[in-house]
Design a protein around this motif. Structure first.
Motif, PDB file in Angstrom:
ATOM      1  N   ALA A  12       3.754  10.498  -6.012  1.00  0.00           N
ATOM      2  CA  ALA A  12       4.908  11.095  -7.239  1.00  0.00           C
ATOM      3  C   ALA A  12       4.542  11.512  -8.449  1.00  0.00           C
ATOM      4  O   ALA A  12       5.031  12.441  -9.160  1.00  0.00           O
ATOM      5  N   ARG A  13       3.780  10.700  -8.924  1.00  0.00           N
ATOM      6  CA  ARG A  13       2.881  11.013 -10.319  1.00  0.00           C
ATOM      7  C   ARG A  13       2.383  12.360 -10.381  1.00  0.00           C
ATOM      8  O   ARG A  13       2.519  13.121 -11.209  1.00  0.00           O
ATOM      9  N   VAL A  14       1.433  12.619  -9.365  1.00  0.00           N
ATOM     10  CA  VAL A  14       0.804  13.924  -9.250  1.00  0.00           C
ATOM     11  C   VAL A  14       1.798  14.992  -8.904  1.00  0.00           C
ATOM     12  O   VAL A  14       1.733  16.219  -9.661  1.00  0.00           O
ATOM     13  N   THR A  15       2.878  14.896  -8.245  1.00  0.00           N
ATOM     14  CA  THR A  15       3.778  15.993  -7.869  1.00  0.00           C
ATOM     15  C   THR A  15       4.602  16.288  -9.022  1.00  0.00           C
ATOM     16  O   THR A  15       4.923  17.455  -9.375  1.00  0.00           O
ATOM     17  N   GLY A  67       8.330  10.548   3.428  1.00  0.00           N
ATOM     18  CA  GLY A  67       7.664   9.206   4.835  1.00  0.00           C
ATOM     19  C   GLY A  67       7.230   8.013   4.174  1.00  0.00           C
ATOM     20  O   GLY A  67       7.619   7.041   5.053  1.00  0.00           O
ATOM     21  N   LEU A  68       6.420   7.895   3.111  1.00  0.00           N
ATOM     22  CA  LEU A  68       6.133   6.657   2.579  1.00  0.00           C
ATOM     23  C   LEU A  68       7.368   5.854   2.104  1.00  0.00           C
ATOM     24  O   LEU A  68       7.220   4.790   2.287  1.00  0.00           O
ATOM     25  N   ARG A  69       8.368   6.384   1.718  1.00  0.00           N
ATOM     26  CA  ARG A  69       9.625   5.875   1.215  1.00  0.00           C
ATOM     27  C   ARG A  69      10.046   4.960   2.527  1.00  0.00           C
ATOM     28  O   ARG A  69      10.685   3.872   2.563  1.00  0.00           O
ATOM     29  N   VAL A  84       0.926  -1.058   0.192  1.00  0.00           N
ATOM     30  CA  VAL A  84       0.002   0.094   0.023  1.00  0.00           C
ATOM     31  C   VAL A  84       1.067   1.239  -0.163  1.00  0.00           C
ATOM     32  O   VAL A  84       0.632   2.308  -0.692  1.00  0.00           O
ATOM     33  N   ARG A  85       1.907   1.136   0.577  1.00  0.00           N
ATOM     34  CA  ARG A  85       2.854   2.416   0.894  1.00  0.00           C
ATOM     35  C   ARG A  85       3.445   2.662  -0.331  1.00  0.00           C
ATOM     36  O   ARG A  85       3.461   3.726  -0.888  1.00  0.00           O
ATOM     37  N   SER A  86       4.028   1.648  -1.294  1.00  0.00           N
ATOM     38  CA  SER A  86       4.459   1.860  -2.318  1.00  0.00           C
ATOM     39  C   SER A  86       3.716   2.577  -3.628  1.00  0.00           C
ATOM     40  O   SER A  86       3.790   3.265  -4.300  1.00  0.00           O
ATOM     41  N   THR A  87       2.361   1.621  -3.422  1.00  0.00           N
ATOM     42  CA  THR A  87       1.457   2.314  -4.518  1.00  0.00           C
ATOM     43  C   THR A  87       0.967   3.643  -4.032  1.00  0.00           C
ATOM     44  O   THR A  87       0.801   4.603  -4.988  1.00  0.00           O
ATOM     45  N   GLU A  88       0.806   4.268  -2.735  1.00  0.00           N
ATOM     46  CA  GLU A  88       0.694   5.671  -2.368  1.00  0.00           C
ATOM     47  C   GLU A  88       1.998   6.483  -2.914  1.00  0.00           C
ATOM     48  O   GLU A  88       1.599   7.513  -3.445  1.00  0.00           O
TER      49      GLU A  88
END
Length: 132
Positions: A37-40, A124-126, A28-32
């Motif tokens: 990342a794409r939106v940014t 944080g997600l990484r 879930v974290r890697s998907t988030e």
């Protein structure tokens, strides 16, 4: 197709099945992380274009707001396992993101704080010690 008692088609099927099993499991974290990342990236790309990139910026800002709406809903859920303080901080960031987006669209604010927030969330997600 058979070669010396060997079915090439079965080999291909077996090889394909092995590749699916050996592929890294998405968390879930890697998907988030990937979504943020794409939106940014879209926000940055549109902002660099300046005035001609405004339609792309509006679209990216809209998607960023949808992302932050999802984060806000998630941390508002009483079943969310994150610590209460972190949940409150994420909810505050969502509110700030909505307000900053309104200001950006009105031409009264810069996009940089939105990029900074998303970048911090990606870190944080990484997690510690992971590249990215």
């Amino acid at each position: 197709m058979q070669q010396e008692g060997y079915d090439v088609r079965n080999h291909s099927l077996a090889h394909g099945a092995y590749q699916q099993i050996s592929a890294p499991t998405r968390t879930v974290r890697s998907t988030e992380y990937d979504v943020v990342a794409r939106v940014t990236h879209r926000l940055k790309t549109a902002a660099i274009k300046g005035k001609p990139g405004f339609p792309d910026l509006v679209s990216a800002l809209h998607d960023n707001q949808k992302l932050w709406s999802a984060f806000a809903l998630d941390v508002a859920d009483p079943k969310n396992a994150l610590p209460q303080e972190l949940r409150a901080q994420i909810f505050y960031l969502a509110e700030f993101t909505f307000e900053q987006t309104r200001k950006v669209l009105a031409g009264k604010a810069d996009i940089a704080p939105l990029l900074d927030i998303n970048t911090a969330i990606m870190r944080g997600l990484r997690g510690p010690g992971q590249p990215g």
